[in-house]
Scaffold this motif. Structure first.
Motif, short mmCIF file in Angstrom:
data_model
loop_
_atom_site.label_atom_id
_atom_site.label_comp_id
_atom_site.label_asym_id
_atom_site.label_seq_id
_atom_site.Cartn_x
_atom_site.Cartn_y
_atom_site.Cartn_z
N TYR A 88 0.85 -1.18 0.00
CA TYR A 88 0.00 0.00 0.00
C TYR A 88 0.90 1.24 0.00
O TYR A 88 1.91 1.28 0.70
CB TYR A 88 -0.89 0.05 1.25
N ASP A 113 -12.68 4.22 -0.50
CA ASP A 113 -12.00 2.98 -0.88
C ASP A 113 -10.52 3.23 -1.16
O ASP A 113 -10.10 4.35 -1.43
CB ASP A 113 -12.64 2.37 -2.12
N SER A 115 -7.52 2.59 -3.68
CA SER A 115 -7.41 2.36 -5.12
C SER A 115 -6.73 1.03 -5.42
O SER A 115 -5.67 0.72 -4.87
CB SER A 115 -6.62 3.51 -5.76
N GLU A 116 -7.34 0.24 -6.29
CA GLU A 116 -6.81 -1.08 -6.64
C GLU A 116 -5.73 -0.93 -7.71
O GLU A 116 -5.88 -1.40 -8.84
CB GLU A 116 -7.93 -2.00 -7.13
N THR A 117 -4.64 -0.28 -7.35
CA THR A 117 -3.50 -0.14 -8.24
C THR A 117 -2.37 -1.01 -7.70
O THR A 117 -2.56 -1.77 -6.77
CB THR A 117 -3.07 1.33 -8.33
N SER A 118 -1.22 -0.90 -8.29
CA SER A 118 -0.07 -1.65 -7.80
C SER A 118 1.11 -0.69 -7.66
O SER A 118 1.72 -0.29 -8.66
CB SER A 118 0.29 -2.77 -8.77
N MET A 120 -1.39 -0.54 -4.09
CA MET A 120 -2.68 0.07 -3.78
C MET A 120 -2.46 1.42 -3.13
O MET A 120 -1.57 1.57 -2.29
CB MET A 120 -3.49 -0.86 -2.87
N SER A 159 4.39 -5.68 -8.05
CA SER A 159 3.32 -5.97 -7.10
C SER A 159 3.79 -5.90 -5.66
O SER A 159 3.06 -5.43 -4.78
CB SER A 159 2.72 -7.35 -7.39
#
Length: 326
Positions: A88, A113, A115-118, A120, A159
């Motif tokens: 994160y 929420d 953010s669903e990134t890499s 996050m 990741s």
């Protein structure tokens, strides 16, 4: 008979009196003042639906702080790695009251929420420290290999942000390097020597732990320290860089030998990064770094402090292959 007649008269009288009072009672019951006095208190607070819609739900994430980025001494962001090594990246606002520290296990609260990134990403609203970092400094050598490129580890680096591997034998180490396309680049970086020099008694006395992380555009590389806590190995790095984001174009490998019998189950890099936009040329009075040779990066600290002793120069020590930083 007289008693019966008297009883009938009494009943009629009572009925007549009762009927005469009903209109008054009905009138009183219709009196607005009485209605107000007799009504139950139902004064519940009125909730405006718009108010609840304007209050965002919060989300939490828990893990260990593995990186803090500062600008002019002020914290601008920090990274958290959870138990599954998910990463994160939290931005920091000026009203964040809790001081974030490397190695602490924290619970981070954000509005809305994540953010669903890499990695996050979100903006930290609140940080609660659940466990303070208590690692003890472990005295050992740190060998650095820079300028590594390997397409096979790119995905894991994007990741997870960092890689940690432990090897108890030369075969394990060599297999990992070959499977991930690291052998050729590794040998190019450390020179025209084969990594098999690590086998000459090295693994009889030591296990080898390797950290891999993105290579910073370093202006000044500071201290490196190794910590041990509850079978977890920590490599703490302090650097100054001009890059606020990771590009995954090249990597740094840190080789850390630990005496056999020392239990190590996992490892983390703890990195403190100071952003800098000062790219001016150093003055002649400053210690200038030597030119890299065979892809090996040499820092000013290495010139002063990293002169290997005769004992360190023997074949059982990998200092011939990589940059040693004590």
């Amino acid at each position: 008979m007289i008693r019966i007649i008297a009883l009938i008269i009494l009943c009629v009288t009572i009925w007549a009196v009762g009927c005469s009072k009903l209109p008054n009672e009905d009138m009183n019951s219709n009196d607005p003042s009485n209605i107000q006095n007799e009504q139950p208190d139902n004064t519940d607070p009125i909730v405006n639906p718009d108010d609840t819609q304007n209050q965002p739900e919060t989300t939490t994430a828990e893990g260990r702080i593995t990186e803090i980025t500062r600008n002019n001494g002020e914290t601008v962001s920090f990274r958290v790695s959870d138990k599954s090594k998910g990463e994160y990246l939290f931005n920091v606002t000026s009203d964040l009251s809790t001081e974030v520290k490397l190695g602490d296990i924290v619970t981070v609260t954000v509005d809305g929420d994540i953010s669903e990134t890499s990695p996050m990403q979100a903006t930290a609203k609140d940080v609660n420290v659940t466990e303070e970092f208590g690692g003890a400094v472990h005295t050992t050598d740190i060998y650095t290999v820079t300028g590594i490129s390997a397409a096979k580890i790119d995905e894991q680096m994007r990741s997870d942000g960092q890689i940690f591997k432990s090897f108890t034998s030369y075969e394990e180490c060599q297999t990992y390097l070959e499977e991930n396309g690291l052998t050729e680049k590794f040998n190019e970086t450390v020179g025209d020597m084969d990594i098999t020099t690590l086998t000459d008694g090295f693994f009889e006395e030591n296990d080898l732990h390797i950290f891999i992380c993105d290579e910073n555009t370093v202006v000044n590389e500071g201290e490196k320290e190794v910590y041990l806590q509850d079978s977890t190995l920590f490599l703490r790095l302090k650097t100054t860089t001009t890059e606020a984001t990771l590009r995954n174009s090249s990597y740094e490998l840190y080789l850390i030998p630990i005496k056999k019998g020392t239990e190590v189950n996992e490892g983390y890099i703890l990195r403190e990064t100071e952003l800098s936009d000062n790219l001016s040329e150093p003055s002649p009075e400053e210690n200038l770094p030597e030119e890299p040779q065979n892809g090996e990066q040499i820092t000013p600290d290495d010139q002063v402090n990293d002169t290997p002793s005769d004992e360190q120069s023997e074949g059982t020590d990998p200092s011939q292959e990589a940059e040693e930083t004590n």
